[in-house]
Scaffold this active site. Structure first.
Site, PDB file in Angstrom:
ATOM      1  N   GLU A 529       0.853  -1.192   0.000  1.00  0.00           N
ATOM      2  CA  GLU A 529       0.000   0.000   0.000  1.00  0.00           C
ATOM      3  C   GLU A 529       0.886   1.238   0.000  1.00  0.00           C
ATOM      4  O   GLU A 529       1.856   1.327   0.763  1.00  0.00           O
ATOM      5  CB  GLU A 529      -0.910   0.015   1.231  1.00  0.00           C
ATOM      6  CG  GLU A 529      -1.803   1.243   1.295  1.00  0.00           C
ATOM      7  CD  GLU A 529      -2.713   1.263   2.518  1.00  0.00           C
ATOM      8  OE1 GLU A 529      -3.524   2.210   2.641  1.00  0.00           O
ATOM      9  OE2 GLU A 529      -2.603   0.349   3.358  1.00  0.00           O
ATOM     10  N   ASN A 587      -5.139   4.735  -1.846  1.00  0.00           N
ATOM     11  CA  ASN A 587      -6.377   5.167  -1.185  1.00  0.00           C
ATOM     12  C   ASN A 587      -7.063   6.245  -2.010  1.00  0.00           C
ATOM     13  O   ASN A 587      -6.424   7.186  -2.481  1.00  0.00           O
ATOM     14  CB  ASN A 587      -6.065   5.713   0.215  1.00  0.00           C
ATOM     15  CG  ASN A 587      -5.672   4.616   1.171  1.00  0.00           C
ATOM     16  OD1 ASN A 587      -6.506   3.830   1.601  1.00  0.00           O
ATOM     17  ND2 ASN A 587      -4.390   4.544   1.500  1.00  0.00           N
ATOM     18  N   GLU A 619      -8.142   1.466  -3.050  1.00  0.00           N
ATOM     19  CA  GLU A 619      -8.747   1.196  -1.748  1.00  0.00           C
ATOM     20  C   GLU A 619      -9.774   2.279  -1.469  1.00  0.00           C
ATOM     21  O   GLU A 619      -9.455   3.465  -1.461  1.00  0.00           O
ATOM     22  CB  GLU A 619      -7.690   1.166  -0.642  1.00  0.00           C
ATOM     23  CG  GLU A 619      -6.788  -0.046  -0.689  1.00  0.00           C
ATOM     24  CD  GLU A 619      -5.945  -0.202   0.573  1.00  0.00           C
ATOM     25  OE1 GLU A 619      -6.239   0.511   1.564  1.00  0.00           O
ATOM     26  OE2 GLU A 619      -5.016  -1.014   0.567  1.00  0.00           O
ATOM     27  N   ASP A 649     -11.782  -0.552   2.033  1.00  0.00           N
ATOM     28  CA  ASP A 649     -10.916  -0.318   3.188  1.00  0.00           C
ATOM     29  C   ASP A 649     -11.780  -0.159   4.440  1.00  0.00           C
ATOM     30  O   ASP A 649     -12.947   0.227   4.374  1.00  0.00           O
ATOM     31  CB  ASP A 649     -10.101   0.959   2.949  1.00  0.00           C
ATOM     32  CG  ASP A 649      -8.888   1.040   3.862  1.00  0.00           C
ATOM     33  OD1 ASP A 649      -8.614   0.062   4.578  1.00  0.00           O
ATOM     34  OD2 ASP A 649      -8.222   2.090   3.849  1.00  0.00           O
ATOM     35  N   GLU A 706      -5.555  -5.556   8.280  1.00  0.00           N
ATOM     36  CA  GLU A 706      -4.601  -4.474   8.524  1.00  0.00           C
ATOM     37  C   GLU A 706      -4.442  -4.258  10.027  1.00  0.00           C
ATOM     38  O   GLU A 706      -5.313  -4.603  10.819  1.00  0.00           O
ATOM     39  CB  GLU A 706      -5.067  -3.182   7.849  1.00  0.00           C
ATOM     40  CG  GLU A 706      -6.364  -2.617   8.364  1.00  0.00           C
ATOM     41  CD  GLU A 706      -6.701  -1.279   7.718  1.00  0.00           C
ATOM     42  OE1 GLU A 706      -5.772  -0.610   7.244  1.00  0.00           O
ATOM     43  OE2 GLU A 706      -7.891  -0.917   7.710  1.00  0.00           O
TER      44      GLU A 706
END
Length: 759
Positions: A529, A587, A619, A649, A706
């Site tokens: 990420e 993201n 995400e 997410d 996560e």
């Protein structure tokens, strides 16, 4: 109150109010419950429904050459057709029509909704709002409201809404409104009674009265502003609840499919007539006639002059009175909103400043400016059209006008401002909401509010309004129903600097870091990420949780997103060319999905670095997806056609997680760290994590956990069947060079989980 709402409405409301307390993995059961087909409870309407109405009530209903006509008639026919039945009409005088509905000889009659009538009939939701006015012959002593009708002869239609209101006034022990009532069987007869001098005034629904006056070219005029704005709805015999529910469903369908709007447009000229205002022309023409008369007769005999002066003085007095009335109406048009009757913002501010100036010391009673917003107004407009939204706004304004010791203003777009004694604002909001629901069940709406107190938060209207608006904005941002202003709500100097820097476009020091993701099945790193960091030359290291929300709320996040997409593709291509394939996830905020051309930004980055679709994935937070689901679906579908897929997410922290799985092209679920972090010591969180993994497996989705901090959690996730882990136990976020070296060092060997223990 006996007014019945549609079937299952209380159950549905309870389910919606309780949704925040239901664990997200129980939602499928609720969805199954409320999506169960209603065919099992279907009601078969009779082949013909008999509608009643007033014989002369244009433009809503009337007879013309033995043909029934009117907006109500067309709407009833369309509603019946939509519900699989046919409407027939029987018009007559109003008292007999009311009795026929009570005795069951009629099925449905359109009429004003009122609490008194709801005890005898079942009402649908209102479909149009109509006001009342006072009518009289020109030259009759002017009155401005019903309070001025005491001891006057007033004609009303028997059993009309106005008749009920006057009956209600008379029943009170301390009644102050006591006109001498004359009753007629129709609106037409009431207008004729005034024309023939049998009554001084008439109180009538202005839509029908104005239409009849225009048709017959009668010289009746309105006195004062309109009042008693009420919803017009279909009333059903109390013994026919199934028919009432069928009628409500058919009416809702007619509104939702656009046929109501088509009918309204067809009748709009009659329903919303625009009449020219010739008050000023009359005044100036009267003045000209007066001047001409003085010139003609100025040299006449004394006795003629004296008589003429007396006559012209009377005319001048009348003209001046008309001018004064015109000026009052002009001032009202400037200071008050014509739709709601509430003050406009400039007049509201002036009233507040006058109050503050005259109450500087001593301060006996603290005051409050409360700003309220109808949170679902845009949804109502999209679903039912502007007419329905205006009904709700007007109904709420009527309740505000009834409040004692209150100044109220309408700011537009469903936003209202109130100046009241300092109070418990949530209780006041509840009270207003309940009043709305009781007056018309179809007008139940949700509000969000913000308050500022005088003199605590300021001594000027402008400052207090700004503080109340800030509190309202924070209520919406924090998803709270109401908040009072606090100094901490104001943006800090650093926040303003950050926004200013991004607006200028001179952004320095933005750079990416990368956090690897461990494949628990193979023990290898095949994805990561990308995270943004900011080391500004003057502000120093600015944490992401400081500048990211600011940029999202101000619509400036696109700059950061575009840069991170560019960096993600560049690094992914670099690794792939070194035989270290790694898909980098970026993201994406709500603004990126809805306002920016995300597909074009990604496509340009792939072309620029010769990337492929598998180099990058997105995400999405649950809040970003929930902002505009249809627009988000369109964008994600467009990207999936390019081979670029997305993951959700922070899964499980929002309210609509399960709906995403069927609505959007999702490949992965990323379980939020709030569940993963303490799943060892919290059996409930462990159950949530395990249930999510099982559900994802059944749906063919990949799960990423996560916030994995220790080896024990990592081993438990692997045992539960989780696919990928991300967290400090694997690796901390690292700059590009360190990340590439990390990937090179671990490319050819099986991942040894134990070596990535923290510390």
């Amino acid at each position: 109150m006996n007014c019945q709402a549609p079937l299952h409405s209380e159950t549905l409301r309870y389910a919606l109010d309780s949704r925040r307390s239901v664990s997200f993995f129980l939602l499928p059961l609720l969805l199954l419950l409320f999506c169960w087909p209603r065919a099992a409870f279907a009601y078969e309407p009779p082949a013909r429904i008999l509608f009643g109405g007033d014989l002369a009530y244009p433009p809503l209903e009337w007879m013309d050459d033995n043909q029934v006509m009117g907006f109500n008639v067309d709407l009833a026919r369309e509603v019946a057709r939509v519900g699989g039945s046919k409407a027939e009409h029987q018009l007559g005088n109003w008292p007999e029509t009311i009795r026929a509905l009570e005795e069951g000889h009629l099925d449905v009659v359109p009429m004003y909704f009122s609490l008194e009538r709801s005890r005898h009939f079942i009402f649908t939701h209102s479909y149009i709002y109509i006001s009342h006015s006072i009518y009289a012959l020109p030259g009759t002593a002017r009155v401005s409201s019903i309070d001025d009708l005491t001891n006057k002869t007033v004609v009303v239609e028997e059993e009309s809404f106005a008749h009920q209101q006057f009956r209600s006034f008379a029943s009170k022990a301390n009644a102050t409104i006591k006109p001498q009532l004359e009753l007629t069987t129709s609106t037409l007869a009431a207008v004729e009674a005034v024309m023939q001098g049998k009554a001084d005034y008439a109180v009538l629904a202005n839509l029908a009265a104005d239409n009849l006056i225009r048709q017959h070219e009668w010289k009746l005029v309105r006195m004062g502003p309109p009042f008693w704005s009420r919803g017009y709805a279909f009333a059903v015999n109390k013994n026919k609840p199934e028919l009432a529910e069928w009628l409500q469903d058919s009416l809702s369908t007619t509104i939702a499919n656009g046929n109501y709007q088509n009918l309204y447009q067809k009748w709009q000229r009659e329903l919303d007539p625009v009449e020219p205002d010739d008050g000023w022309l009359h005044f100036f023409s009267t003045g000209f006639a007066l001047s001409l008369a003085v010139l003609v007769f100025g040299g006449g005999w004394y006795w003629s002059l004296k008589r003429t002066v007396k006559e012209r003085t009377r005319e001048l007095r009348d003209a001046l009175q008309q001018r004064e009335v015109a000026e009052q109406e002009l001032r009202r048009a400037i200071n008050f909103d014509s739709q709601t009757g509430l003050a406009k913002l400039p007049h509201f501010i002036d009233q507040l400043d006058d109050y503050f100036h005259s109450h500087q010391r001593p301060i006996i009673q603290e005051k409050e400016i409360l700003i309220l917003k109808l949170v679902d107004l845009d949804v109502i407009v999209r679903t039912f059209g502007f007419a329905r939204a205006e009904m709700i706004v007007n109904a709420f304004a009527m309740h505000l006008l009834k409040m004692d010791d209150t100044l109220a203003a309408y700011l537009g777009r469903g936003v209202f401002a109130l100046f009241v004694n300092k109070c418990n604002a949530p209780d006041l909001i509840d009270h207003l909401s309940n009043d709305m629901a009781e007056s018309d069940p179809g007008l139940n709406s949700q509000f969000v509010g913000g308050s500022a107190y005088w003199p605590e938060h300021g001594r000027s209207a402008g400052k207090l309004m700004r503080h109340a608006e800030t509190a309202l904005a924070m209520s919406e941002l924090r998803r709270r129903r109401w908040l009072a202003y606090e100094a901490a709500m104001e943006p800090s100097r650093v926040d303003l600097d950050i926004i200013s820097i991004f607006i200028d476009g001179n952004v320095q020091g933005i750079f990416p870091v990368f956090q690897p993701q461990l494949d628990l099945r193979t023990g290898k790193i095949t994805s990561a990420e990308i995270l943004v960091r900011w080391q500004h030359p003057r502000l120093g290291l600015v944490p992401p949780n400081v500048f990211i929300p600011l940029l999202e709320n101000s619509g400036l996040i696109e700059q950061v997103t575009a840069q991170m997409i560019d960096e993600a593709v560049r690094v992914a291509v670099l690794l792939r060319k070194r035989d270290l394939p790694c898909c980098v996830s970026v993201n994406v905020a709500a603004y990126d999905l809805i306002e920016s051309n995300l597909a074009e930004i990604i496509s340009q980055a792939l072309v620029r670095y010769q990337g492929i679709a598998s180099d990058i994935k997105l995400e999405l937070t649950e809040t970003s997806v929930a902002s505009d689901p249809q627009r988000v679906k369109k964008v994600l579908t467009q990207l999936s056609e390019l081979g670029i897929y997305a993951s959700v997410d922070d899964f499980g922290t929002g309210y609509s997680s399960l709906s995403y799985l069927s609505l959007f092209p999702i490949r992965e679920l990323k379980i939020d760290r709030s569940f993963v972090g303490d799943m060892i010591g919290n059996p409930r969180n462990h159950s949530i994590v395990r249930s999510t993994i099982l559900m994802a497996r059944e749906l063919g989705l990949i799960t990423i956990a996560e916030g994995v901090e220790d080896d024990q959690t990592l081993q438990l996730l692997k045992k539960d069947g989780c696919d990928i882990a991300q967290g400090y136990v694997v690796a901390r976020p690292m700059p590009e060079a360190e990340f590439i070296e990390f990937m090179r060092a671990h490319a050819a060997q099986v991942f040894d989980i134990s070596q990535f223990m923290k510390g």
